[in-house]
Motif scaffolding. Structure first.
Motif, short mmCIF file in Angstrom:
data_model
loop_
_atom_site.label_atom_id
_atom_site.label_comp_id
_atom_site.label_asym_id
_atom_site.label_seq_id
_atom_site.Cartn_x
_atom_site.Cartn_y
_atom_site.Cartn_z
N TYR A 230 0.79 -1.23 0.00
CA TYR A 230 0.00 0.00 0.00
C TYR A 230 0.81 1.27 0.00
O TYR A 230 0.28 2.35 -0.18
CB TYR A 230 -1.00 0.01 1.16
N TYR B 91 -8.56 8.73 19.99
CA TYR B 91 -8.63 8.43 18.57
C TYR B 91 -7.25 8.13 17.97
O TYR B 91 -7.06 7.15 17.25
CB TYR B 91 -9.29 9.61 17.87
N ASN C 9 -5.81 4.64 16.24
CA ASN C 9 -5.16 4.65 14.93
C ASN C 9 -3.79 3.99 14.97
O ASN C 9 -3.45 3.16 14.15
CB ASN C 9 -4.95 6.10 14.46
N ILE D 126 -13.02 12.65 9.68
CA ILE D 126 -11.63 12.23 9.52
C ILE D 126 -10.77 13.48 9.44
O ILE D 126 -10.83 14.24 8.47
CB ILE D 126 -11.47 11.34 8.28
N ASN E 248 -7.41 13.73 9.54
CA ASN E 248 -6.16 13.59 8.80
C ASN E 248 -6.40 12.64 7.62
O ASN E 248 -6.06 11.47 7.66
CB ASN E 248 -5.07 13.03 9.74
N PRO E 249 -7.02 13.16 6.55
CA PRO E 249 -7.47 12.28 5.46
C PRO E 249 -6.31 11.71 4.65
O PRO E 249 -5.45 12.46 4.18
CB PRO E 249 -8.34 13.19 4.60
N ALA E 250 -6.31 10.40 4.48
CA ALA E 250 -5.23 9.73 3.75
C ALA E 250 -5.14 10.24 2.32
O ALA E 250 -4.05 10.41 1.79
CB ALA E 250 -5.48 8.22 3.75
N PRO F 208 0.82 9.79 11.17
CA PRO F 208 1.20 8.59 10.40
C PRO F 208 0.90 8.83 8.92
O PRO F 208 -0.09 9.50 8.59
CB PRO F 208 0.30 7.50 10.97
N ILE F 209 1.74 8.32 8.04
CA ILE F 209 1.55 8.61 6.61
C ILE F 209 0.31 7.96 6.02
O ILE F 209 -0.15 8.35 4.97
CB ILE F 209 2.78 8.21 5.75
N VAL F 210 -0.24 6.97 6.72
CA VAL F 210 -1.44 6.32 6.16
C VAL F 210 -2.72 7.10 6.45
O VAL F 210 -3.80 6.68 6.06
CB VAL F 210 -1.60 4.87 6.68
N GLY F 211 -2.60 8.22 7.13
CA GLY F 211 -3.80 9.00 7.45
C GLY F 211 -4.57 8.36 8.59
O GLY F 211 -4.08 7.43 9.24
N ASP F 212 -5.77 8.88 8.86
CA ASP F 212 -6.61 8.29 9.89
C ASP F 212 -7.15 6.96 9.39
O ASP F 212 -7.68 6.87 8.29
CB ASP F 212 -7.79 9.21 10.23
#
Ligand SMILES: Cc1ncc(COP(=O)(O)O)c(C=O)c1O
Ligand SMILES: [Zn+2]
Lengths: 416, 84
Positions: free
Chosen positions: A22, A182, A186, A301, A303-305, B77-81
């Motif tokens: 990923y 939260y 994570n 969310i 901190n959106p990926a 973290p680089i994968v986000g939430d």
């Protein structure tokens, strides 16, 4: 046989084999599935697609599995509702609702991504799937892993109300309530994902999982008679759905199934959690994380990926972004219910409210085709509206009381 | 006594405007004996974003991250939430 060529880094373009990877080991960019489009082009036509069963696998060549799908055989192909009542209310000419509030089996668009994730997980030979979720994702992973006969772990923050867990627990997954904030949940999940050989749907399976969202776009185009909507309002949490809708439109063009992609995409977020919309308004391609505070939990969310790609999608398409306050979200839910008879969850309240705003601002012109994305069901977030509805008419079991009450009501309404 | 384990952590650092020009990453690395392996960066007028790997003794990496947080840098973290 599938048409997946492999994975490709969205940042540096490096290619990888189709494995449960990923992240790019060079630049740490996210990986994305790439396909052999020229072979797909030979195989697919509008006629062939239209002749297939009405579920999301009718676009199987554009989904990242090699064998036959295992789950989701009744997912997708949700109604595209022509919303004339709402259109009148908003003062626009042609308005549609793409209604995933009735998605099979768990009433949200997550059924699309999870159908693909679990089918792929089985193909990879995993015997366990996992996710971390406070709602829709957990519901869908639990239900579909039950059907796929695969072990399932669901991680939730320990302070989640019990009522929210029932719609997952009933399918008998292992639910792990993590006592922590939260960020700690994570952190733990990403450690579990790295250590255990599980298919963690939105971590190591994420490139495959996310592809399922494209079917939302394909269906809209097909249901509009192979037309791309001029304007589409999409809710944004992690930013995956909105970027995959854009990818989906462009794939249809690449395959010659449509001539052009003249769609503008609008990001809809809640005011208390709008990192992508803020970036759009500020014109900044760096998404600043926020601490969510909104009733729209399914979009909370911070901190959106895929925040950057959501931002890019909106910018590349010439769209825009808006946010809705908690009050506006509730009004949005009620407006859709009152005009179209569709009860959506808070995420849908966000898209309706944002659509209304963008139309009022003149950003979306009233005479062009508009689609509002409705991605979840209102029965899951009843607490958001329950105290904001009209009171019921309470009477004794006697016709006189009923008629007295009716008169009173009529009187009220006539203002006499 | 066993040596503390060496760990690698992939993180994204977000710098507010006032810290973009300060060598906080370097100071953190020096102070806690951490190897920062930078992979990607984006900078705008008002904010900077750095994607990198932090390698060092586990408790040092923890301390280094805490140091950054105290300075006002966001560490994600680089994968986000993941919790969706
Ligand atoms: C109902 C609903 N709509 C929209 C979204 C947003 O999707 P994404 O995370 O892909 O942006 C989610 C979940 O995250 C959701 O549960
Ligand atoms: Zn890369």
């Amino acid at each position: 046989m599938g048409y997946v060529k492999g994975l490709k880094c969205r940042e540096c373009g490096r290619e990888y084999p189709k494995e449960p990877l990923y992240v790019c080991e060079y630049c740490f960019g996210p990986l994305e599935v790439i396909y052999d489009y020229s072979s797909i082009r030979e195989k697919l036509s509008r006629e062939i697609i239209s002749s297939r069963a009405e579920n999301l696998w009718r676009y199987q060549e554009l989904l990242p599995i090699d064998g036959n799908p295992l789950v989701g055989l009744h997912s997708g192909f949700t109604p595209l509702v022509k919303a004339d009542n709402l259109a009148r209310e908003l003062g626009v000419k042609e308005l549609y609702i793409k209604d995933d509030s009735v998605s099979h089996p768990t009433l949200s668009f997550k059924d699309r991504v999870v159908s693909v994730a679990i089918s792929k997980a089985k193909e990879f030979g995993f015997d366990t799937v996992a996710c971390a979720s406070t709602g829709n994702l957990a519901n869908s992973v639990s239900a579909q892993s039950a059907q796929a006969r695969i072990k399932c772990f669901v991680f939730i923050p320990a302070d989640l109300e019990l009522g929210k867990v029932v719609a997952s627990l009933v399918y008998a997954p292992q639910v792990i309530a993590v006592e922590g904030n939260y960020d700690e949940v994570n952190r733990l999940c990403s450690e579990v994902a790295n250590k255990y050989n599980w298919a963690f749907v939105n971590i190591n399976i994420r490139p495959y999982y996310a592809e399922g969202s494209k079917t939302y776009a394909y269906e809209i185009v097909e249901q509009l008679g192979w037309r791309v909507p001029r304007h589409i309002i999409v809710p944004v949490a992690g930013g995956s759905l909105i970027s995959k809708i854009w990818k989906g439109f462009h794939e249809l063009k690449k395959l010659g199934l449509i001539d052009q992609v003249d769609a503008r995409i609008y990001a809809a977020q809640a005011q208390g959690c709008a990192p992508v919309v803020t970036a759009i308004k500020e014109g900044s391609e760096i998404i600043k994380p926020v601490k969510p505070k909104t009733i729209a939990k399914s979009l909370a969310i911070g901190n959106p990926a895929d925040g950057y790609y959501a931002f890019k999608t909106v910018m590349d398409s010439g769209g825009w972004g808006e946010e809705a306050s908690d009050e506006e979200i509730v009004e949005g839910i009620k407006l859709l219910a009152r005009t179209e008879g569709i009860f959506t969850e808070t995420a849908g309240g966000v898209t309706v409210a944002v659509a209304k705003k963008l139309i009022e601002q003149g950003r979306i012109p009233p005479d062009e085709l508009i689609v509002i994305s409705i991605t979840g069901n209102g029965l899951k977030t009843q607490e958001a509206v329950s105290s904001k509805l009209d009171k019921v008419m309470r009477i004794e079991p006697n016709l006189n009381f009923f008629e007295k009450e009716m008169k009173k009501r009529g009187g009220e309404k006539n203002g006499s | 006594m066993a040596e503390k384990e060496t760990v690698k952590r992939m993180v994204k650092l977000i710098f507010p405007q006032n810290l973009i020009r300060e060598p906080v990453t370097f100071q953190m690395a020096k102070k806690y004996d951490i190897v920062p392996n930078i992979r990607r960066a984006r900078v705008t007028e008002t904010v900077g974003e750095l994607v990198l790997e932090l390698e060092g003794k586990e408790d040092n990496v923890e301390k280094g991250i805490k140091y950054l947080l105290e300075k006002g840098v966001e560490v994600k973290p680089i994968v986000g939430d993941i919790v969706d």
